[in-house]
Enzyme design. Structure first.
Site, PDB file in Angstrom:
ATOM      1  N   ARG A 149       2.773  12.394  -7.996  1.00 30.61           N
ATOM      2  CA  ARG A 149       4.077  13.053  -7.838  1.00 30.61           C
ATOM      3  C   ARG A 149       4.536  12.974  -6.388  1.00 30.61           C
ATOM      4  O   ARG A 149       5.557  13.527  -6.022  1.00 30.61           O
ATOM      5  CB  ARG A 149       3.976  14.531  -8.253  1.00 30.61           C
ATOM      6  CG  ARG A 149       3.850  14.679  -9.734  1.00 30.61           C
ATOM      7  CD  ARG A 149       3.696  16.116 -10.175  1.00 30.61           C
ATOM      8  NE  ARG A 149       3.405  16.109 -11.598  1.00 30.61           N
ATOM      9  CZ  ARG A 149       4.336  16.161 -12.540  1.00 30.61           C
ATOM     10  NH1 ARG A 149       5.599  16.270 -12.236  1.00 30.61           N
ATOM     11  NH2 ARG A 149       3.988  16.116 -13.811  1.00 30.61           N
ATOM     12  N   ASN A 150       3.748  12.318  -5.551  1.00 25.63           N
ATOM     13  CA  ASN A 150       4.077  12.209  -4.125  1.00 25.63           C
ATOM     14  C   ASN A 150       5.100  11.074  -3.939  1.00 25.63           C
ATOM     15  O   ASN A 150       4.781   9.895  -4.094  1.00 25.63           O
ATOM     16  CB  ASN A 150       2.777  11.930  -3.350  1.00 25.63           C
ATOM     17  CG  ASN A 150       3.007  11.814  -1.860  1.00 25.63           C
ATOM     18  OD1 ASN A 150       4.042  11.344  -1.416  1.00 25.63           O
ATOM     19  ND2 ASN A 150       2.013  12.244  -1.103  1.00 25.63           N
TER      20      ASN A 150
ATOM     21  N   LYS B 292       4.204   8.254  -1.550  1.00 26.41           N
ATOM     22  CA  LYS B 292       3.262   7.266  -2.107  1.00 26.41           C
ATOM     23  C   LYS B 292       3.981   6.341  -3.083  1.00 26.41           C
ATOM     24  O   LYS B 292       3.730   5.137  -3.101  1.00 26.41           O
ATOM     25  CB  LYS B 292       2.124   7.969  -2.864  1.00 26.41           C
ATOM     26  CG  LYS B 292       1.061   8.562  -1.981  1.00 26.41           C
ATOM     27  CD  LYS B 292      -0.088   9.007  -2.885  1.00 26.41           C
ATOM     28  CE  LYS B 292      -1.164   9.724  -2.140  1.00 26.41           C
ATOM     29  NZ  LYS B 292      -2.224  10.194  -3.043  1.00 26.41           N
TER      30      LYS B 292
ATOM     31  N   ASP C   5      -6.274   8.045  -4.407  1.00 23.41           N
ATOM     32  CA  ASP C   5      -6.706   9.281  -3.764  1.00 23.41           C
ATOM     33  C   ASP C   5      -7.156   8.923  -2.361  1.00 23.41           C
ATOM     34  O   ASP C   5      -7.898   7.956  -2.159  1.00 23.41           O
ATOM     35  CB  ASP C   5      -7.824   9.975  -4.544  1.00 23.41           C
ATOM     36  CG  ASP C   5      -7.822  11.467  -4.248  1.00 23.41           C
ATOM     37  OD1 ASP C   5      -6.777  12.117  -4.427  1.00 23.41           O
ATOM     38  OD2 ASP C   5      -8.860  11.995  -3.791  1.00 23.41           O
TER      39      ASP C   5
ATOM     40  N   ASP D 291       0.236  11.019   9.186  1.00 27.13           N
ATOM     41  CA  ASP D 291       0.750   9.824   9.880  1.00 27.13           C
ATOM     42  C   ASP D 291       1.039  10.053  11.368  1.00 27.13           C
ATOM     43  O   ASP D 291       0.719   9.199  12.197  1.00 27.13           O
ATOM     44  CB  ASP D 291       2.019   9.299   9.187  1.00 27.13           C
ATOM     45  CG  ASP D 291       1.708   8.489   7.935  1.00 27.13           C
ATOM     46  OD1 ASP D 291       0.523   8.213   7.673  1.00 27.13           O
ATOM     47  OD2 ASP D 291       2.653   8.127   7.210  1.00 27.13           O
TER      48      ASP D 291
ATOM     49  N   LYS E 233       3.355  -0.244   8.570  1.00 27.13           N
ATOM     50  CA  LYS E 233       2.275   0.638   8.111  1.00 27.13           C
ATOM     51  C   LYS E 233       1.526  -0.008   6.938  1.00 27.13           C
ATOM     52  O   LYS E 233       0.292  -0.052   6.932  1.00 27.13           O
ATOM     53  CB  LYS E 233       2.817   2.020   7.707  1.00 27.13           C
ATOM     54  CG  LYS E 233       1.711   2.948   7.192  1.00 27.13           C
ATOM     55  CD  LYS E 233       2.194   4.307   6.704  1.00 27.13           C
ATOM     56  CE  LYS E 233       1.040   5.055   6.010  1.00 27.13           C
ATOM     57  NZ  LYS E 233       1.456   6.263   5.297  1.00 27.13           N
TER      58      LYS E 233
HETATM   59  P1  IMP Z   1      -4.060  12.677  -1.946  1.00 25.47           P
HETATM   60  O1  IMP Z   1      -5.066  13.664  -2.457  1.00 25.47           O
HETATM   61  O2  IMP Z   1      -4.453  11.280  -2.139  1.00 25.47           O
HETATM   62  O3  IMP Z   1      -2.674  12.969  -2.438  1.00 25.47           O
HETATM   63  O4  IMP Z   1      -3.949  12.814  -0.372  1.00 25.47           O
HETATM   64  C1  IMP Z   1      -4.472  13.892   0.308  1.00 25.47           C
HETATM   65  C2  IMP Z   1      -3.703  14.137   1.581  1.00 25.47           C
HETATM   66  O5  IMP Z   1      -3.990  13.083   2.491  1.00 25.47           O
HETATM   67  C3  IMP Z   1      -2.188  14.169   1.468  1.00 25.47           C
HETATM   68  O6  IMP Z   1      -1.711  15.431   1.174  1.00 25.47           O
HETATM   69  C4  IMP Z   1      -1.766  13.772   2.842  1.00 25.47           C
HETATM   70  O7  IMP Z   1      -1.774  14.886   3.703  1.00 25.47           O
HETATM   71  C5  IMP Z   1      -2.878  12.847   3.268  1.00 25.47           C
HETATM   72  N1  IMP Z   1      -2.491  11.443   3.107  1.00 25.47           N
HETATM   73  C6  IMP Z   1      -2.627  10.632   2.018  1.00 25.47           C
HETATM   74  N2  IMP Z   1      -2.166   9.412   2.280  1.00 25.47           N
HETATM   75  C7  IMP Z   1      -1.720   9.455   3.555  1.00 25.47           C
HETATM   76  C8  IMP Z   1      -1.101   8.483   4.391  1.00 25.47           C
HETATM   77  O8  IMP Z   1      -0.860   7.326   4.026  1.00 25.47           O
HETATM   78  N3  IMP Z   1      -0.805   8.894   5.634  1.00 25.47           N
HETATM   79  C9  IMP Z   1      -1.045  10.162   6.094  1.00 25.47           C
HETATM   80  N4  IMP Z   1      -1.590  11.099   5.349  1.00 25.47           N
HETATM   81  C10 IMP Z   1      -1.923  10.746   4.085  1.00 25.47           C
END
Ligand code: IMP
Length: 196
Positions: free
Chosen positions: A8-9, A12, A69, A155, A175
């Site tokens: 849902r991000n 991403k 993830d 980031d 990136k």
């Molecule tokens: P997730 O569990 O994969 O959604 O990611 C966990 C957390 O990692 C996210 O809430 C972001 O704060 C961080 N995160 C994930 N991908 C990135 C990225 O590409 N850049 C910076 N922070 C990220």
């Protein structure tokens, strides 16, 4: 072929869609399936969570699904925040809260000990239950203060090794060329191509 992104991000979704745009794949997401179940990320590893998300979303939609993830692992913090990167500063925290906490934890840590790595596991699942994973990793350092407005999450505080710009100072294409997610997705592209 249709492929559902199991996230849902929106950041991403944007990054992944852009990197897959040259493949003959129709990219779908929760915007196309508003009733998708909320997947609880309670796995002990990035891999557990990625597999769980891809599998549940593939089963719910009857289509192949791709989940990512990601965790930021900081050496001086023993690998934290790692699998809890999203909620490092608490359950309902913002990206700013997480960055503030990280910079505070590292405020006396010298340059040479500020090493960190982003690790991203991408899982691809088919409705028949088959799941494969690929990993991408980018090493870098945690800056002393946030730099840049692009991107999301950590980031602004992450400087990839060999680069002068933080992830948040890079264009999306820059990136993607060096990032953990870009690396994992370049591995996943081959698997997607084989599914077509
Ligand atoms: P997730 O569990 O994969 O959604 O990611 C966990 C957390 O990692 C996210 O809430 C972001 O704060 C961080 N995160 C994930 N991908 C990135 C990225 O590409 N850049 C910076 N922070 C990220």
């Amino acid at each position: 072929m249709k492929l559902v992104l199991a996230t849902r991000n929106v950041h991403k979704i944007e990054e992944l869609s852009r990197m897959l745009s040259d493949l003959d794949v129709e990219i779908l997401s929760f915007r196309d399936f508003p009733d998708l179940p909320e997947v609880v990320e309670d796995g002990g590893t990035l891999e557990d969570n990625a597999v769980k998300k891809a599998r549940e979303i593939s089963q719910a939609t009857g289509l192949p699904a791709l989940a990512d993830d990601t965790g930021l692992e900081v050496a001086a913090l023993g690998g934290a925040p790692g699998v809890i990167s999203a909620r490092y500063a608490g359950e309902a925290c913002s990206y700013d809260d997480n960055n503030h906490k990280l910079l505070t934890e590292l405020k006396t840590v010298p340059d040479e000990e500020r090493g960190a790595a982003f690790r991203c596991v991408i899982a691809l699942a088919t409705p028949s239950g088959e799941v494969t994973t690929v990993e991408g990793r980018t090493d870098g350092v945690i800056l002393w203060e946030a730099r840049g407005d692009a991107g999301f999450g950590y980031d602004p505080v992450f400087l990839p090794n060999g680069h002068a710009l933080s992830y948040a100072e890079m264009s999306q294409d820059e990136k993607n060329a060096v990032s953990h997610r870009g690396r994992a997705l370049r591995g996943a592209r081959e698997l997607i191509a084989r599914m077509m």
